[in-house]
Write an enzyme that holds these catalytic residues in place. Structure first.
Site, PDB file in Angstrom:
ATOM      1  N   TYR A 157       0.832  -1.197   0.000  1.00  0.00           N
ATOM      2  CA  TYR A 157       0.000   0.000   0.000  1.00  0.00           C
ATOM      3  C   TYR A 157       0.870   1.251   0.000  1.00  0.00           C
ATOM      4  O   TYR A 157       1.634   1.493   0.944  1.00  0.00           O
ATOM      5  CB  TYR A 157      -0.912   0.029   1.229  1.00  0.00           C
ATOM      6  CG  TYR A 157      -1.956  -1.056   1.296  1.00  0.00           C
ATOM      7  CD1 TYR A 157      -2.253  -1.856   0.202  1.00  0.00           C
ATOM      8  CD2 TYR A 157      -2.658  -1.283   2.479  1.00  0.00           C
ATOM      9  CE1 TYR A 157      -3.211  -2.845   0.277  1.00  0.00           C
ATOM     10  CE2 TYR A 157      -3.626  -2.269   2.565  1.00  0.00           C
ATOM     11  CZ  TYR A 157      -3.893  -3.052   1.465  1.00  0.00           C
ATOM     12  OH  TYR A 157      -4.850  -4.040   1.552  1.00  0.00           O
ATOM     13  N   SER A 198     -13.742  -3.969   1.890  1.00  0.00           N
ATOM     14  CA  SER A 198     -14.748  -3.332   1.032  1.00  0.00           C
ATOM     15  C   SER A 198     -16.175  -3.696   1.456  1.00  0.00           C
ATOM     16  O   SER A 198     -17.013  -4.037   0.614  1.00  0.00           O
ATOM     17  CB  SER A 198     -14.531  -3.709  -0.437  1.00  0.00           C
ATOM     18  OG  SER A 198     -13.298  -3.227  -0.908  1.00  0.00           O
ATOM     19  N   ARG A 219     -16.829  -0.767  -1.928  1.00  0.00           N
ATOM     20  CA  ARG A 219     -15.864   0.239  -2.400  1.00  0.00           C
ATOM     21  C   ARG A 219     -16.480   1.641  -2.429  1.00  0.00           C
ATOM     22  O   ARG A 219     -16.212   2.442  -3.309  1.00  0.00           O
ATOM     23  CB  ARG A 219     -15.337  -0.143  -3.783  1.00  0.00           C
ATOM     24  CG  ARG A 219     -14.700  -1.523  -3.806  1.00  0.00           C
ATOM     25  CD  ARG A 219     -14.131  -1.853  -5.164  1.00  0.00           C
ATOM     26  NE  ARG A 219     -13.723  -3.251  -5.223  1.00  0.00           N
ATOM     27  CZ  ARG A 219     -12.577  -3.740  -4.777  1.00  0.00           C
ATOM     28  NH1 ARG A 219     -11.702  -2.928  -4.243  1.00  0.00           N
ATOM     29  NH2 ARG A 219     -12.290  -5.029  -4.865  1.00  0.00           N
ATOM     30  N   GLY A 220     -17.329   1.884  -1.430  1.00  0.00           N
ATOM     31  CA  GLY A 220     -17.956   3.194  -1.302  1.00  0.00           C
ATOM     32  C   GLY A 220     -19.304   3.302  -1.975  1.00  0.00           C
ATOM     33  O   GLY A 220     -20.000   4.315  -1.818  1.00  0.00           O
ATOM     34  N   PHE A 221     -19.716   2.259  -2.713  1.00  0.00           N
ATOM     35  CA  PHE A 221     -20.985   2.313  -3.445  1.00  0.00           C
ATOM     36  C   PHE A 221     -22.154   2.634  -2.523  1.00  0.00           C
ATOM     37  O   PHE A 221     -23.031   3.428  -2.865  1.00  0.00           O
ATOM     38  CB  PHE A 221     -21.233   0.974  -4.148  1.00  0.00           C
ATOM     39  CG  PHE A 221     -22.566   0.898  -4.850  1.00  0.00           C
ATOM     40  CD1 PHE A 221     -22.726   1.439  -6.114  1.00  0.00           C
ATOM     41  CD2 PHE A 221     -23.657   0.291  -4.239  1.00  0.00           C
ATOM     42  CE1 PHE A 221     -23.956   1.373  -6.759  1.00  0.00           C
ATOM     43  CE2 PHE A 221     -24.885   0.221  -4.882  1.00  0.00           C
ATOM     44  CZ  PHE A 221     -25.032   0.768  -6.142  1.00  0.00           C
ATOM     45  N   PHE A 222     -22.170   2.024  -1.344  1.00  0.00           N
ATOM     46  CA  PHE A 222     -23.281   2.231  -0.422  1.00  0.00           C
ATOM     47  C   PHE A 222     -23.074   3.463   0.457  1.00  0.00           C
ATOM     48  O   PHE A 222     -23.821   3.677   1.401  1.00  0.00           O
ATOM     49  CB  PHE A 222     -23.483   0.983   0.433  1.00  0.00           C
ATOM     50  CG  PHE A 222     -23.908  -0.217  -0.368  1.00  0.00           C
ATOM     51  CD1 PHE A 222     -25.180  -0.294  -0.914  1.00  0.00           C
ATOM     52  CD2 PHE A 222     -23.031  -1.258  -0.609  1.00  0.00           C
ATOM     53  CE1 PHE A 222     -25.576  -1.385  -1.677  1.00  0.00           C
ATOM     54  CE2 PHE A 222     -23.409  -2.361  -1.360  1.00  0.00           C
ATOM     55  CZ  PHE A 222     -24.693  -2.420  -1.906  1.00  0.00           C
TER      56      PHE A 222
END
Length: 352
Positions: free
Chosen positions: A65, A216, A220-223
């Site tokens: 990372y 996730s 990946r942030g969708f919700f």
């Protein structure tokens, strides 16, 4: 050392080997630019300190990372301001970036000498004497898993690693690895729209007494909300994710609308409902959502207060049928290691 009074988040047993972690962890990837630009170092440290002050003690990073181990270095600097004995540090080895430009020379490695060299380097970057949970980031199919775990076992015996884990491993690999040395946790993607682990991985982990760490958990942030869905920047790695592209995103927005409606019923945000759904999957399940914003971090912690009955969990599952999700879960349909590459147009070189 931080003097902020720490709030309480329940601790749970991760696996049956003795590791205790906060029921909600924190994924540090995004602080070093996993999806967008990295935060300034001090801002990243502030986010980690805030997470600890709110009761999160389980922090997840990896040697891959950020540039040159930047994420481990960042976490290490934050740890110097916190009581080490109260923190559970998880990091990973297995992704070798090589020396070439772009993705030239990038490989998945699991040889014993590589395992040891990575562990020594991570200990130095983190500034710690031991790693609480050390994962193989991705499985090197060119090396018998018995050899890789055999070296990890030696590191445990030497006190450099407390517990070992695997990430995105197959059922056969998990079983074989566990026969060499107990596996404490398997880290894998799990959310309302990524549920392929439910048929085999979850039952196997429970059979063997292995904890499940879910990355996730918010898709990946969708919700996270409409702002995320309507502002996928071309500079973000999400622009290369199938579920956030063109027609797929339009179809998936309908799934979000269903969750948004249910969230109103439960008097919480869509993100909290999505995270609560993962949290309710079992005491052996520990999600590690990440964020670069304090307000989102506080919102994620608020999900612990959202209580769902078994019937309500089923209701939420039913409004996001897996067959209705448009697009695969890996960037551009690449292999399971691909999620950590920012702007990945071509797959990294993977040992076969």
């Amino acid at each position: 050392m931080a003097t902020t009074t720490q709030q309480i988040i329940p601790h749970v047993a991760l696996g049956n080997q003795g590791l205790q972690v906060s029921k909600l962890g924190f994924g540090c990837l995004g602080l070093s630019g996993g999806y967008n630009d990295p935060l300034p170092e001090q801002d990243g440290i502030s986010v980690i300190n805030h997470a600890f002050s709110k009761g999160i003690t389980f922090f997840d990073t990896a040697d891959a990372y950020g540039a040159n181990g930047a994420n481990e270095i960042l976490l290490g600097k934050a740890l110097r301001q916190l009581p080490r004995e109260k923190i559970q540090v998880a990091t990973k080895f297995g992704v070798s970036k090589g020396q070439g430009s772009g993705f030239t020379g990038w490989t998945i490695k699991g040889s014993p000498d590589y395992v040891r060299s990575c562990c020594e380097a991570s200990l130095k970057r983190l500034g710690v004497e031991y790693i609480d949970l050390y994962y193989q980031h991705r499985v090197d199919t060119s090396v018998p898993i018995e050899d890789t775990v055999g070296e990890l076992k030696k590191l445990v015996e030497e006190g450099k690693v407390k517990y070992i884990g695997l990430s995105e491993a197959s059922p056969d690999t998990i079983r074989r690895a566990h026969a060499v040395h107990p596996i404490t946790a398997v880290q894998i993607e799990w959310s309302m729209w990524t549920r392929d682990i439910e048929d085999e991985i979850v039952p196997l982990c429970r059979e063997l007494g292995i904890g499940i760490v879910t990355y996730s958990p918010l898709g990946r942030g969708f919700f996270g909300g409409k702002g995320v869905l309507e502002n996928v920047s071309a500079a973000s790695s999400l622009a290369f994710h199938p579920r956030f592209q063109a027609e797929n995103l339009d179809k998936n927005k309908k799934l979000f609308e269903r969750i948004e409606s249910l969230a109103k019923k439960h008097e919480c945000t869509p993100a909290q409902l999505a995270l609560a759904w993962v949290l309710q999957q079992g005491q052996d399940v520990v999600p590690i959502p990440g964020t670069t914003k304090i307000k989102n971090l506080d919102q994620n912690i608020g999900a612990l207060s959202v209580k769902l009955s078994e019937e309500e969990v089923k209701e939420i599952s039913a409004v996001v049928p897996i067959d209705d999700v448009a697009g695969g879960r890996h960037f551009n349909g690449l292999d399971q290691s691909s999620w950590i590459w920012k702007f990945a147009n071509t797959p990294p070189k993977v040992s076969t």
